[in-house]
Scaffold this motif. Sequence first.
Motif, mmCIF file in Angstrom:
data_model
loop_
_atom_site.group_PDB
_atom_site.id
_atom_site.type_symbol
_atom_site.label_atom_id
_atom_site.label_comp_id
_atom_site.label_asym_id
_atom_site.label_seq_id
_atom_site.Cartn_x
_atom_site.Cartn_y
_atom_site.Cartn_z
ATOM 1 N N GLN A 103 -29.650 -8.430 32.033
ATOM 2 C CA GLN A 103 -30.565 -8.504 30.754
ATOM 3 C C GLN A 103 -29.660 -8.075 29.572
ATOM 4 O OE1 GLN A 103 -32.755 -7.871 28.370
ATOM 5 N NE2 GLN A 103 -34.134 -9.543 29.079
ATOM 6 N N PRO A 104 -29.802 -8.927 28.426
ATOM 7 C CA PRO A 104 -29.284 -8.763 27.222
ATOM 8 C C PRO A 104 -29.464 -7.613 26.828
ATOM 9 C CG PRO A 104 -29.765 -11.298 27.221
ATOM 10 C CD PRO A 104 -30.478 -10.556 28.483
ATOM 11 N N LEU A 105 -30.694 -7.235 26.698
ATOM 12 C CA LEU A 105 -31.233 -6.012 25.978
ATOM 13 C C LEU A 105 -30.586 -4.645 26.676
ATOM 14 C CD1 LEU A 105 -33.163 -4.334 23.961
ATOM 15 C CD2 LEU A 105 -34.880 -4.494 25.803
ATOM 16 N N ILE A 106 -30.430 -4.793 28.030
ATOM 17 C CA ILE A 106 -29.624 -3.731 28.715
ATOM 18 C C ILE A 106 -28.258 -3.611 28.161
ATOM 19 C CG2 ILE A 106 -29.319 -2.621 30.939
ATOM 20 C CD1 ILE A 106 -32.209 -2.567 30.127
ATOM 21 N N GLN A 107 -27.638 -4.735 28.304
ATOM 22 C CA GLN A 107 -26.259 -4.845 27.872
ATOM 23 C C GLN A 107 -25.958 -4.468 26.560
ATOM 24 O OE1 GLN A 107 -25.424 -9.050 28.928
ATOM 25 N NE2 GLN A 107 -25.282 -8.812 30.848
ATOM 26 N N GLN A 108 -27.000 -4.768 25.791
ATOM 27 C CA GLN A 108 -26.843 -4.343 24.245
ATOM 28 C C GLN A 108 -26.916 -2.768 24.359
ATOM 29 O OE1 GLN A 108 -29.939 -6.326 22.284
ATOM 30 N NE2 GLN A 108 -28.518 -7.802 21.411
ATOM 31 N N SER A 109 -27.657 -2.039 24.951
ATOM 32 C CA SER A 109 -27.837 -0.712 25.070
ATOM 33 C C SER A 109 -26.674 0.023 25.379
ATOM 34 C CB SER A 109 -29.098 -0.394 26.152
ATOM 35 O OG SER A 109 -30.304 -0.608 25.512
ATOM 36 N N ILE A 110 -26.012 -0.472 26.587
ATOM 37 C CA ILE A 110 -24.723 -0.090 27.150
ATOM 38 C C ILE A 110 -23.793 -0.270 26.124
ATOM 39 C CG2 ILE A 110 -22.958 -0.599 28.692
ATOM 40 C CD1 ILE A 110 -25.076 -1.323 30.808
ATOM 41 N N ILE A 111 -23.802 -1.318 25.267
ATOM 42 C CA ILE A 111 -22.858 -1.322 24.273
ATOM 43 C C ILE A 111 -22.831 -0.391 23.125
ATOM 44 C CG2 ILE A 111 -22.005 -2.897 22.243
ATOM 45 C CD1 ILE A 111 -22.401 -5.383 23.964
ATOM 46 N N ASP A 112 -24.202 -0.254 22.856
ATOM 47 C CA ASP A 112 -24.567 1.121 22.036
ATOM 48 C C ASP A 112 -23.841 2.299 22.523
ATOM 49 O OD1 ASP A 112 -25.728 -0.742 20.382
ATOM 50 O OD2 ASP A 112 -27.733 -0.407 21.127
ATOM 51 N N GLU A 113 -23.894 2.474 23.756
ATOM 52 C CA GLU A 113 -23.385 3.625 24.286
ATOM 53 C C GLU A 113 -21.791 3.859 23.914
ATOM 54 O OE1 GLU A 113 -24.447 5.259 28.116
ATOM 55 O OE2 GLU A 113 -25.768 3.879 28.334
ATOM 56 N N ARG A 114 -21.181 2.650 24.121
ATOM 57 C CA ARG A 114 -19.556 2.675 23.877
ATOM 58 C C ARG A 114 -19.339 2.801 22.506
ATOM 59 N NH1 ARG A 114 -20.530 1.926 28.704
ATOM 60 N NH2 ARG A 114 -20.810 4.126 28.303
ATOM 61 N N VAL A 115 -20.307 2.364 21.578
ATOM 62 C CA VAL A 115 -20.200 2.364 20.053
ATOM 63 C C VAL A 115 -20.226 3.959 19.657
ATOM 64 C CG1 VAL A 115 -21.280 2.227 17.884
ATOM 65 C CG2 VAL A 115 -21.071 0.123 19.531
ATOM 66 N N ALA A 116 -21.217 4.708 20.315
ATOM 67 C CA ALA A 116 -21.497 6.063 20.036
ATOM 68 C C ALA A 116 -20.342 6.772 20.531
ATOM 69 C CB ALA A 116 -22.779 6.521 20.870
ATOM 70 N N GLU A 117 -19.798 6.633 21.527
ATOM 71 C CA GLU A 117 -18.577 7.272 21.934
ATOM 72 C C GLU A 117 -17.440 7.051 21.078
ATOM 73 O OE1 GLU A 117 -17.829 5.969 26.075
ATOM 74 O OE2 GLU A 117 -19.342 6.630 26.810
#
Length: 455
Positions: free
Chosen positions: A61-75
């Motif tokens: 699901q793109p929304l979940i993939q975006q959330s995971i990307i947000d985690e990488r951005v936060a890191e």
Amino acid sequence: MNFYFKAKTIRLLALCISLLLLAPVLVFAQTGITNQQSNAEQNTLANGTLEDIIQYAMKNQPLIQQSIIDERVAENTVKSKLADWYPQINFNYNLQHNFLVQTSVIAGNPVKLGVSNTSAGQFTVSQAIFNRDVLLARRTKGDVLLQANQNTSFNKTDLAVNVSKAFYDVLATTQQIRVSAEDIVRLERSLKDAQNQYKSGVTDKIDYKRAMISLNNTKASKKSNEEILKGKVEFLKSLMGYPLGNELKISYDSLQMEREIALDTLQAPEVTSRIEFQQLTTQKRLLESNLKYNKMSFLPTVAANGAYNLNYQNNKFGDLYVNNFPNSFAALTLTLPLYQGGKRKANINSAEWQVKRVDLDITNLKLNVNSEYTNALSYYKGSLANLLSQKENVDLAKEVYDVIQLQYKSGIKTYLEVITSETDLRLARINYYNALYQVLANKIDVQKALGQLNY
């Protein structure tokens, strides 16, 4: 002959060497094709159960993939902020030509200060000793990463609920189509019996026409549900992130679903287990850190720094880098803002209000969780009672239909009563399946309210 034999041997040897050299390439290419085929197969589901579909949605699901990307951005944002704790080393270079050299009068005599050409190279190093920006980044590192992870969990939980309900909606319509298909077979058989009785003169054509009307209505209902099902399947596929144009096949076990409807209705909601509460708790800690950050605005910023400068000066441009007049220094810098027009006090007050506001959000969530659980439980109990009633109605409608069918064949009952009993049986079966999937959907709402659906 000997020369021809040697030439043939050399060509054969060259061919073997070429094949040996190309073998890894061919194997790699074949492996790539196999991996591509495997990836293509992994992008679809052969026969997906509800759990398979949920797991597929979590990965695609793109929304979940975006959330995971947000985690990488936060890191990486945290790493970027924490990098300011390390020594900062820089190099600056300057090349300057003065068309008019500055002149100053010293003891009544005009004296030129400087030369026509200058060049400088500067190596600088600085080390933060106390900096509230960097201190905030270090203190909030864990909470920032946790907040990004909790956002992903919230989106996954919400997605699991929506996917499950869409799955049950598809099943309900699928069962209606299946019931209609079975009814069509039965009605076609009844129509044939009515035709035979009409031709033999046992009954008039009214029974035959009634059978035809009932059959046409059932076929129309089946066709309508088939078209509706297409839309519901596409909606489920959109929630899953399923590839466009690929067929989605679902698998289910009605008996297993019936066994899964049970739920402990004596449970009490624990607000701490809700992902929304955990998000607010993390947000409050971040706001409290922000409040401390603003209170530290009255403290100075301290840093150690130093530099080594290369200074080249000469009136002739060609001889500019002949003579170097270097200098270097080390320093301790303390910056203390004395007056900023009340800005710091206003920022502190704003930060305090934000903390109070999130406290009210937590209080409001506690109230909403209790209300949400009560409503979800009420709907679950109501749909469960309806399911039990509909299950009994199916048995009764089947018994009534079988008896009236026998009585009609014996000439005791009219065909109108046969049609009525068929309609009652069809509606009872459809209502049963609708009630079953409604109970399962309401059970999901109860589990969500209890905080039992966490991903």
